[in-house]
Design a protein around this motif. Structure first.
Motif, mmCIF file in Angstrom:
data_model
loop_
_atom_site.group_PDB
_atom_site.id
_atom_site.type_symbol
_atom_site.label_atom_id
_atom_site.label_comp_id
_atom_site.label_asym_id
_atom_site.label_seq_id
_atom_site.Cartn_x
_atom_site.Cartn_y
_atom_site.Cartn_z
ATOM 1 N N GLY A 129 -2.691 -17.563 45.461
ATOM 2 C CA GLY A 129 -1.272 -17.254 45.400
ATOM 3 C C GLY A 129 -0.489 -18.139 44.457
ATOM 4 N N ALA A 130 -1.168 -18.696 43.450
ATOM 5 C CA ALA A 130 -0.505 -19.617 42.527
ATOM 6 C C ALA A 130 0.197 -18.869 41.396
ATOM 7 C CB ALA A 130 -1.514 -20.593 41.947
ATOM 8 N N TYR A 131 1.191 -19.524 40.830
ATOM 9 C CA TYR A 131 1.953 -18.983 39.696
ATOM 10 C C TYR A 131 2.182 -20.112 38.712
ATOM 11 C CZ TYR A 131 6.003 -17.241 37.041
ATOM 12 O OH TYR A 131 6.869 -16.867 36.038
ATOM 13 N N PHE A 132 1.687 -19.934 37.468
ATOM 14 C CA PHE A 132 1.801 -20.993 36.462
ATOM 15 C C PHE A 132 1.838 -20.341 35.091
ATOM 16 C CE2 PHE A 132 0.453 -24.706 33.975
ATOM 17 C CZ PHE A 132 1.201 -25.709 34.582
ATOM 18 N N PRO A 133 3.017 -19.961 34.609
ATOM 19 C CA PRO A 133 3.145 -19.194 33.355
ATOM 20 C C PRO A 133 3.099 -20.060 32.098
ATOM 21 C CG PRO A 133 5.299 -19.549 34.301
ATOM 22 C CD PRO A 133 4.320 -20.177 35.257
ATOM 23 N N HIS A 134 1.967 -20.729 31.882
ATOM 24 C CA HIS A 134 1.819 -21.611 30.732
ATOM 25 C C HIS A 134 0.399 -21.499 30.176
ATOM 26 C CE1 HIS A 134 5.601 -23.448 32.007
ATOM 27 N NE2 HIS A 134 5.081 -23.548 33.223
ATOM 28 N N ARG A 135 0.222 -21.918 28.932
ATOM 29 C CA ARG A 135 -1.111 -21.927 28.334
ATOM 30 C C ARG A 135 -1.862 -23.166 28.827
ATOM 31 N NH1 ARG A 135 -2.798 -20.548 22.171
ATOM 32 N NH2 ARG A 135 -2.365 -18.500 23.061
ATOM 33 N N VAL A 136 -3.063 -22.933 29.340
ATOM 34 C CA VAL A 136 -3.845 -23.991 29.977
ATOM 35 C C VAL A 136 -5.271 -23.965 29.441
ATOM 36 C CG1 VAL A 136 -4.777 -24.840 32.178
ATOM 37 C CG2 VAL A 136 -2.462 -23.868 32.095
ATOM 38 N N THR A 137 -5.854 -25.140 29.264
ATOM 39 C CA THR A 137 -7.282 -25.243 28.980
ATOM 40 C C THR A 137 -7.911 -26.159 30.019
ATOM 41 O OG1 THR A 137 -8.910 -25.525 27.199
ATOM 42 C CG2 THR A 137 -7.208 -27.230 27.397
ATOM 43 N N TYR A 138 -9.178 -25.902 30.328
ATOM 44 C CA TYR A 138 -9.843 -26.614 31.434
ATOM 45 C C TYR A 138 -10.988 -27.476 30.917
ATOM 46 C CZ TYR A 138 -13.107 -27.315 35.286
ATOM 47 O OH TYR A 138 -13.989 -27.877 36.186
ATOM 48 N N LYS A 197 -12.782 -35.186 22.092
ATOM 49 C CA LYS A 197 -12.195 -34.358 23.161
ATOM 50 C C LYS A 197 -10.746 -34.002 22.835
ATOM 51 C CE LYS A 197 -13.964 -33.303 26.323
ATOM 52 N NZ LYS A 197 -14.663 -32.029 26.708
ATOM 53 N N LEU A 198 -9.983 -34.948 22.317
ATOM 54 C CA LEU A 198 -8.590 -34.682 21.959
ATOM 55 C C LEU A 198 -8.492 -33.626 20.865
ATOM 56 C CD1 LEU A 198 -7.079 -38.297 21.874
ATOM 57 C CD2 LEU A 198 -7.129 -36.671 23.780
ATOM 58 N N HIS A 199 -9.395 -33.701 19.906
ATOM 59 C CA HIS A 199 -9.408 -32.701 18.830
ATOM 60 C C HIS A 199 -9.599 -31.304 19.397
ATOM 61 C CE1 HIS A 199 -10.398 -30.600 15.125
ATOM 62 N NE2 HIS A 199 -11.541 -30.233 15.661
ATOM 63 N N HIS A 200 -10.527 -31.175 20.341
ATOM 64 C CA HIS A 200 -10.803 -29.857 20.920
ATOM 65 C C HIS A 200 -9.651 -29.386 21.806
ATOM 66 C CE1 HIS A 200 -14.708 -29.835 19.165
ATOM 67 N NE2 HIS A 200 -15.168 -30.839 19.885
ATOM 68 N N VAL A 201 -9.057 -30.292 22.555
ATOM 69 C CA VAL A 201 -7.930 -29.911 23.418
ATOM 70 C C VAL A 201 -6.753 -29.428 22.583
ATOM 71 C CG1 VAL A 201 -6.179 -30.784 25.016
ATOM 72 C CG2 VAL A 201 -8.573 -31.413 25.343
ATOM 73 N N THR A 202 -6.391 -30.188 21.564
ATOM 74 C CA THR A 202 -5.225 -29.812 20.763
ATOM 75 C C THR A 202 -5.483 -28.537 19.957
ATOM 76 O OG1 THR A 202 -5.959 -31.326 19.005
ATOM 77 C CG2 THR A 202 -4.357 -32.169 20.597
ATOM 78 N N SER A 203 -6.744 -28.243 19.644
ATOM 79 C CA SER A 203 -7.052 -27.035 18.882
ATOM 80 C C SER A 203 -6.762 -25.761 19.665
ATOM 81 C CB SER A 203 -8.523 -27.036 18.447
ATOM 82 O OG SER A 203 -9.395 -26.759 19.536
ATOM 83 N N THR A 204 -6.661 -25.864 20.986
ATOM 84 C CA THR A 204 -6.403 -24.683 21.820
ATOM 85 C C THR A 204 -4.926 -24.295 21.840
ATOM 86 O OG1 THR A 204 -6.012 -25.941 23.860
ATOM 87 C CG2 THR A 204 -8.301 -25.360 23.341
ATOM 88 N N GLY A 205 -4.054 -25.212 21.448
ATOM 89 C CA GLY A 205 -2.625 -24.949 21.535
ATOM 90 C C GLY A 205 -2.113 -24.913 22.959
ATOM 91 N N ALA A 206 -2.884 -25.466 23.892
ATOM 92 C CA ALA A 206 -2.502 -25.429 25.302
ATOM 93 C C ALA A 206 -1.356 -26.388 25.590
ATOM 94 C CB ALA A 206 -3.699 -25.775 26.183
ATOM 95 N N ALA A 207 -0.498 -25.982 26.502
ATOM 96 C CA ALA A 207 0.556 -26.874 26.977
ATOM 97 C C ALA A 207 0.007 -27.875 27.974
ATOM 98 C CB ALA A 207 1.676 -26.068 27.631
ATOM 99 N N VAL A 208 -1.087 -27.477 28.649
ATOM 100 C CA VAL A 208 -1.655 -28.302 29.710
ATOM 101 C C VAL A 208 -3.175 -28.317 29.607
ATOM 102 C CG1 VAL A 208 -2.034 -28.475 32.201
ATOM 103 C CG2 VAL A 208 0.244 -27.924 31.325
ATOM 104 N N CYS A 209 -3.740 -29.502 29.743
ATOM 105 C CA CYS A 209 -5.179 -29.656 29.937
ATOM 106 C C CYS A 209 -5.381 -30.038 31.394
ATOM 107 C CB CYS A 209 -5.744 -30.741 29.025
ATOM 108 S SG CYS A 209 -7.504 -31.078 29.294
#
Length: 255
Positions: A129-138, A197-209
């Motif tokens: 039942g979660a709601y999180f309208p943002h770009r996320v990478t895991y 790891k930072l290079h890969h995270v930022t390449s996704t354009g995610a607001a949240v890791c």
């Protein structure tokens, strides 16, 4: 179910919001929570650094705090601590403990779970039942991926979150370089691993890791902050605890 909540050291001292989110989520799903007030460190740091005799009192305390038969499951927002309880506590008890400690460890380890595996395997749910309208990478942390073998359970939970834009993290299964005291004793190597790891995270354009361990998020989050990436880190529990009526507020820089 009646659940014993283990906060972990980092949760208690640095990331209490992840622990609160875990409690909020489990309560929202109808579980009864028990929080033993005398819980302490699980001893993972000692064991991982090679000091296996020293954490005996910590292992004993964990078994005593969570060994109550009325507690159906022990849940924690940490794959590394869950891995320690499930695997390393038995090693410590077998080598340096007494019969009572070995019995107590055996009882508790069989009902101990990392948050995502509890939700999927024991509670039998993926949509919380979660709601999180943002770009996320895991980022799958090493202990959850290799020791607990949680597989894609965190991703299944994230895919069910309403409004989320979940993007794949390149080379996701590569270590972030934290490794507890490894980051202190091998700082140069750790920093090089973090840079990748930072290079890969930022390449996704995610607001949240996001990840299931505050320790790795602390390492990654510090790096993201230093390069002023605009990407922030949040524990998996904080995303899953967010709802339409109680959304998680992101800063403007991370939107």
């Amino acid at each position: 179910m009646r659940i014993g909540l283990f906060a972990t050291c980092l949760g208690d001292t640095l990331f209490p919001d992840a622990v609160r989110a875990t409690a909020l989520l489990l309560t929202r799903l109808g579980h009864e929570l028990v929080f033993p007030p005398d819980q302490t460190c699980c001893g993972q740091m000692h064991v991982n650094t090679g000091y296996q005799r020293e954490p005996v009192p910590l292992v004993r305390n964990f078994a005593e705090q969570f060994g109550d038969r009325s507690i159906d499951a022990v849940v924690m927002p940490s794959g590394s601590c869950a891995g320690c309880v499930r695997h390393q506590h038995q090693t410590v008890a077998d080598r340096y403990g007494d019969p009572a400690l070995r019995a107590g460890v055996a009882t508790v380890k069989d009902k101990t779970y990392e948050l995502s595996e509890f939700l999927v395997d024991i509670a039998g749910t993926e949509d919380v039942g979660a709601y999180f309208p943002h770009r996320v990478t895991y980022h799958p942390t090493c202990h959850s991926l290799r020791m607990l073998e949680v597989g894609d359970k965190p991703l299944r939970l994230l895919r069910a979150v309403e409004g989320i834009d979940l993007v794949e993290l390149p080379e996701a299964d590569t270590c972030c370089g934290f490794g507890g005291t490894f980051a202190v004793k091998n700082a140069a190597t750790s920093s090089a691993m973090l840079a990748d790891k930072l290079h890969h995270v930022t390449s996704t354009g995610a607001a949240v890791c996001t990840a299931g361990d505050s320790s790795c998020l602390m390492h990654i989050g510090g790096g993201l902050s230093r390069i002023r990436s605009g990407t922030r880190t949040l524990h998996l529990a904080q995303i899953l605890a967010a709802t339409r009526t109680a959304p998680y507020p992101l800063t403007e820089a991370a939107r």
